[in-house]
Design an enzyme around this catalytic site. Structure first.
Site, PDB file in Angstrom:
ATOM      1  N   ARG A  86     -13.879  10.250  11.241  1.00 26.84           N
ATOM      2  CA  ARG A  86     -12.679  10.306  12.092  1.00 26.84           C
ATOM      3  C   ARG A  86     -12.368  11.748  12.472  1.00 26.84           C
ATOM      4  O   ARG A  86     -12.093  12.061  13.626  1.00 26.84           O
ATOM      5  CB  ARG A  86     -11.514   9.663  11.329  1.00 26.84           C
ATOM      6  N   TYR A 115      -6.315  19.278  12.924  1.00 26.06           N
ATOM      7  CA  TYR A 115      -7.711  19.160  13.328  1.00 26.06           C
ATOM      8  C   TYR A 115      -8.141  20.376  14.136  1.00 26.06           C
ATOM      9  O   TYR A 115      -9.287  20.796  14.068  1.00 26.06           O
ATOM     10  CB  TYR A 115      -7.930  17.875  14.130  1.00 26.06           C
ATOM     11  N   ARG A 118      -9.422   4.580  11.966  1.00 26.02           N
ATOM     12  CA  ARG A 118      -9.224   4.718  10.525  1.00 26.02           C
ATOM     13  C   ARG A 118     -10.013   3.617   9.822  1.00 26.02           C
ATOM     14  O   ARG A 118     -10.176   2.516  10.355  1.00 26.02           O
ATOM     15  CB  ARG A 118      -7.748   4.571  10.160  1.00 26.02           C
ATOM     16  N   HIS A 167     -13.242   9.121   6.489  1.00 24.65           N
ATOM     17  CA  HIS A 167     -12.275   9.967   7.200  1.00 24.65           C
ATOM     18  C   HIS A 167     -12.957  11.172   7.848  1.00 24.65           C
ATOM     19  O   HIS A 167     -12.508  11.662   8.880  1.00 24.65           O
ATOM     20  CB  HIS A 167     -11.154  10.423   6.276  1.00 24.65           C
ATOM     21  N   HIS A 180      -1.803   9.450  15.942  1.00 25.85           N
ATOM     22  CA  HIS A 180      -0.877  10.304  15.194  1.00 25.85           C
ATOM     23  C   HIS A 180       0.524  10.194  15.779  1.00 25.85           C
ATOM     24  O   HIS A 180       0.698  10.229  17.002  1.00 25.85           O
ATOM     25  CB  HIS A 180      -1.317  11.771  15.254  1.00 25.85           C
ATOM     26  N   LYS A 228      -1.307   2.813  11.088  1.00 22.77           N
ATOM     27  CA  LYS A 228      -0.253   3.177  10.148  1.00 22.77           C
ATOM     28  C   LYS A 228       1.103   2.762  10.700  1.00 22.77           C
ATOM     29  O   LYS A 228       1.341   2.850  11.903  1.00 22.77           O
ATOM     30  CB  LYS A 228      -0.267   4.683   9.901  1.00 22.77           C
TER      31      LYS A 228
END
Length: 177
Positions: free
Chosen positions: A128, A160, A23, A125, A151, A47
């Site tokens: 990514r 995705y 990220r 992004h 994730h 995150k």
């Protein structure tokens, strides 16, 4: 886009984002001590303040080493340990100030505008996302992709997969007679 990089820093940023699924927020907080060159990996805080390991290929290792060699030649600057610090127009380093996500976006935007046949809306992004869709198209197990992407849920990674299917559909439509 790589061909339009005018600094080793920009090339290292682009390659690391595109080849690792990192990220942009993880990229800008990356410090030298987070990188293990021998293992071709780095530890990032993602995150939710979750730590994860990012792996990168030999080609990225080479551009990272080139960037660090350039920095070593310019020792007269203050170096707070950020991997991707600011550079002014004369390639004078400002390594006491890390780039922020919007700076990385502006750098990519500039590189995109200088590159023919690239979508002008390309973002960090998107690099990514490209990493994830490449893995999926190579039949990497979705749980492995989930872990590489950081994730929390495999359902997020599933987005995705759907994006990859949309890209395949669009490609097939281009082949229509």
């Amino acid at each position: 886009m790589r061909d339009n990089c005018t600094t080793a820093r920009d090339l290292a940023m682009i390659d690391l984002l595109a080849s690792s699924g990192m990220r942009v927020g993880e990229l800008v907080t990356l410090n030298r001590e987070d990188i293990n060159f021998n293992e071709r990996e780095c530890v990032v805080i993602g995150k939710g303040n979750k730590e994860r390991t990012i792996y990168f290929p030999d080609a990225v290792l080479d551009v990272l080493k080139t960037w660090f060699e350039f920095r070593q030649l310019n020792k007269n600057e203050i170096d707070a340990g950020f991997v991707f610090g600011r550079i002014d127009n004369k390639l004078r380093l400002y390594l006491d100030t890390a780039l922020d996500p919007s700076s990385v976006s502006r750098i990519i935007e500039k590189l995109v505008t200088e590159t023919e046949n690239l979508d002008s809306r390309l973002t960090p992004h998107d690099l990514r996302r490209t990493f994830a869709t490449r893995l999926i198209s190579k039949n990497v197990d979705i749980v492995e992709v989930q872990k590489l992407m950081g994730h929390a849920s495999v359902a997020t990674t599933g987005n995705y997969v759907r994006k990859d299917e949309e890209n395949l559909r669009k490609a097939a439509e281009k082949a229509e007679l």
